[in-house]
Every structure is written in C-alpha cells, then in structure tokens.
Design a protein around this motif. Sequence first.
Motif, PDB file in Angstrom:
ATOM      1  N   CYS A  60      87.386  58.541 -36.832  1.00 57.85           N
ATOM      2  CA  CYS A  60      85.967  58.364 -36.557  1.00 57.85           C
ATOM      3  C   CYS A  60      85.178  58.961 -37.720  1.00 57.85           C
ATOM      4  CB  CYS A  60      85.575  59.031 -35.236  1.00 57.85           C
ATOM      5  SG  CYS A  60      86.037  60.788 -35.134  1.00 57.85           S
ATOM      6  N   THR A  80      83.848  52.793 -38.021  1.00 54.71           N
ATOM      7  CA  THR A  80      82.686  52.425 -37.215  1.00 54.71           C
ATOM      8  C   THR A  80      82.500  53.403 -36.056  1.00 54.71           C
ATOM      9  OG1 THR A  80      83.045  50.092 -37.749  1.00 54.71           O
ATOM     10  CG2 THR A  80      81.630  50.582 -35.851  1.00 54.71           C
ATOM     11  N   THR A  86      82.166  56.666 -33.876  1.00 56.21           N
ATOM     12  CA  THR A  86      81.675  58.028 -34.090  1.00 56.21           C
ATOM     13  C   THR A  86      82.536  59.015 -33.303  1.00 56.21           C
ATOM     14  OG1 THR A  86      80.088  57.772 -32.275  1.00 56.21           O
ATOM     15  CG2 THR A  86      79.319  57.234 -34.493  1.00 56.21           C
ATOM     16  N   PHE A  99      77.417  61.458 -34.529  1.00 56.28           N
ATOM     17  CA  PHE A  99      76.657  60.388 -33.878  1.00 56.28           C
ATOM     18  C   PHE A  99      76.510  59.157 -34.770  1.00 56.28           C
ATOM     19  CE2 PHE A  99      75.161  64.577 -32.576  1.00 56.28           C
ATOM     20  CZ  PHE A  99      75.431  64.553 -31.227  1.00 56.28           C
ATOM     21  N   SER A 100      76.721  59.347 -36.077  1.00 59.74           N
ATOM     22  CA  SER A 100      76.618  58.258 -37.042  1.00 59.74           C
ATOM     23  C   SER A 100      77.204  58.741 -38.363  1.00 59.74           C
ATOM     24  CB  SER A 100      75.152  57.852 -37.231  1.00 59.74           C
ATOM     25  OG  SER A 100      75.004  57.006 -38.356  1.00 59.74           O
ATOM     26  N   TYR A 101      77.587  57.802 -39.203  1.00 62.01           N
ATOM     27  CA  TYR A 101      78.054  58.193 -40.545  1.00 62.01           C
ATOM     28  C   TYR A 101      76.937  58.867 -41.335  1.00 62.01           C
ATOM     29  CZ  TYR A 101      75.519  54.211 -42.543  1.00 62.01           C
ATOM     30  OH  TYR A 101      74.541  53.336 -42.950  1.00 62.01           O
ATOM     31  N   LYS A 102      75.689  58.655 -40.917  1.00 60.43           N
ATOM     32  CA  LYS A 102      74.544  59.269 -41.585  1.00 60.43           C
ATOM     33  C   LYS A 102      74.445  60.767 -41.324  1.00 60.43           C
ATOM     34  CE  LYS A 102      71.793  55.016 -41.548  1.00 60.43           C
ATOM     35  NZ  LYS A 102      70.533  54.383 -41.076  1.00 60.43           N
ATOM     36  N   ASP A 103      75.307  61.283 -40.435  1.00 60.13           N
ATOM     37  CA  ASP A 103      75.347  62.733 -40.222  1.00 60.13           C
ATOM     38  C   ASP A 103      75.816  63.456 -41.484  1.00 60.13           C
ATOM     39  OD1 ASP A 103      74.560  62.270 -37.653  1.00 60.13           O
ATOM     40  OD2 ASP A 103      76.550  62.502 -36.768  1.00 60.13           O
TER      41      ASP A 103
END
Length: 256
Positions: A142, A187, A189, A146-150
């Motif tokens: 993962c 994809t 999380t 919460f998102s790859y933007k973390d």
Amino acid sequence: MAQINICLKHIFTVFNIFFMLAGGVAIALALWYQFFMDVRGYNLEGRSTQLFILYVVGCIAMMIALLGAYGAHKESKVALIMFLVFMVIGCLVMLIIGIPAAIIHPQLKGIVEQTFRRFVPLDKSSEDVRNMAEVIQEKFHCCGLFSYKDWENIPDSCVCSQEEEKEGKCQTVENNTFMLQRMSVYTKTCFPTIMDHIQFHYNIMLVVSFTLAVLALLGMILSSIMIHQLYYPNRHTIVVSMMPPKYEELHNTPAY
C-alpha cells in the motif's frame, strides 16, 4: 468430615480450570502478539505496556485459580476468602476497563483516523513513524495512510513491480523528488489495513475483559456459597417433600 457439598466442589473445580485456561490464553496472546510483531520487524516501543499487562493478567488469573482450587480441596476459609476478595477486585477492574472500551468502540475508527492524520505529511514525522509506515507499505503493498500524497517525496516502498502493474494494483503519479518524474505506486492506501488490525486487537481486549469479568462474577457466587457452608456447617438444605406423610393405618377390629 467434609463441610462443602461435593457437587459444589466439582463445579468449582471446573470453574477454576476455565479460569486457569483464560489466564493461559492471555499469556498466549501476549506471546503471539510479541512474536508477530518481532517477525515483521515492527517497533514494539509503546506496546510494551500492553504486553506487560497481558502477561500480568494471565499469571494472576492462573495463580488465583490455583488458590481457589486449594481452598476448595482443603476447605480452607482463609484461602476461599482471599479468592473471593480477588474475584471482587478482578470483576471491578475488568468492568472498569471493558465498559468504557465498549462505549468508545463505535467511535474508534474516527478517533484513530484523527490521530493518524496528525502524522501527515509523513516525511516530516518522527523517524519511528516513517520507518513504521515504510514497513507497513512493503508488507501490505500500500502507499500512504490515506493517499500517496501523504508523502511529499514518495519512497521506494510505494513503488509497484511490473507484475503488480499488470494486475491493476498500481497508479501512475508524479514524484516531487526527481523533477516531477512519473512513477507507478500502489493504489491501495494503508489506513484500512491498519484499522483492521487495530479493530482485531481491540475486539480481543473486549472479549478478554468481559470474559474475565463474567468468570470473576461466577467465582464470587461459588466461593460465597462455600464460605457460607464452612461457617454454618449444620445448616442443611431444606427439602420440601411433595409426598403426604405416612400415618399408621387404623384397622377396625372385626367383630366376631
């Protein structure tokens, strides 16, 4: 002469066996959890208190079970009174732990999510948090909580293999590290997986606390009855007979 009812002794023996097994299960859970975390390289710092509590609860439960079995076998008032006191304290402690935990349970996901959002962005969190996040990402495939933007700079633990790309488990994103270089990351999380593990261990805590509370309550009842029989040995259980009393039959002497 035995003062405690033999059937009650047998019931109390079975109870203490279950109580001892409950203590053994608590110790086994602590051992399993410690082994589970060590094998996967997770940092146990911050969890040592919970493990210590499980070990202590398991050992105490087994010792109390032995005390109760000894008290019933030897018909010792002191041992049974001590057992009763431990049962009262144990029941109260388990209810103090279990009831608030059961009340919080519906809001658990929101509380955990709010706590984890404080770690974002992960790059600026403590080293322990970053290492834990990367271990989880590698293990469960993962990326981000919460998102790859973390991640401001996406680490290698988020990068997919070619096989996983073919299986549709990846997405193409831009990484800030190499001048917006495009890269394929997972994809999925990590927060849902982490939440599943937290829920699992939280449910175990609830089951253990309420199981021990019920066992302690049953132990209070049984030990109280035995103590009563030891202090009042001459009071027998009154059995009401439904059969009418026998009377001598009166026969009229036949007249000759």
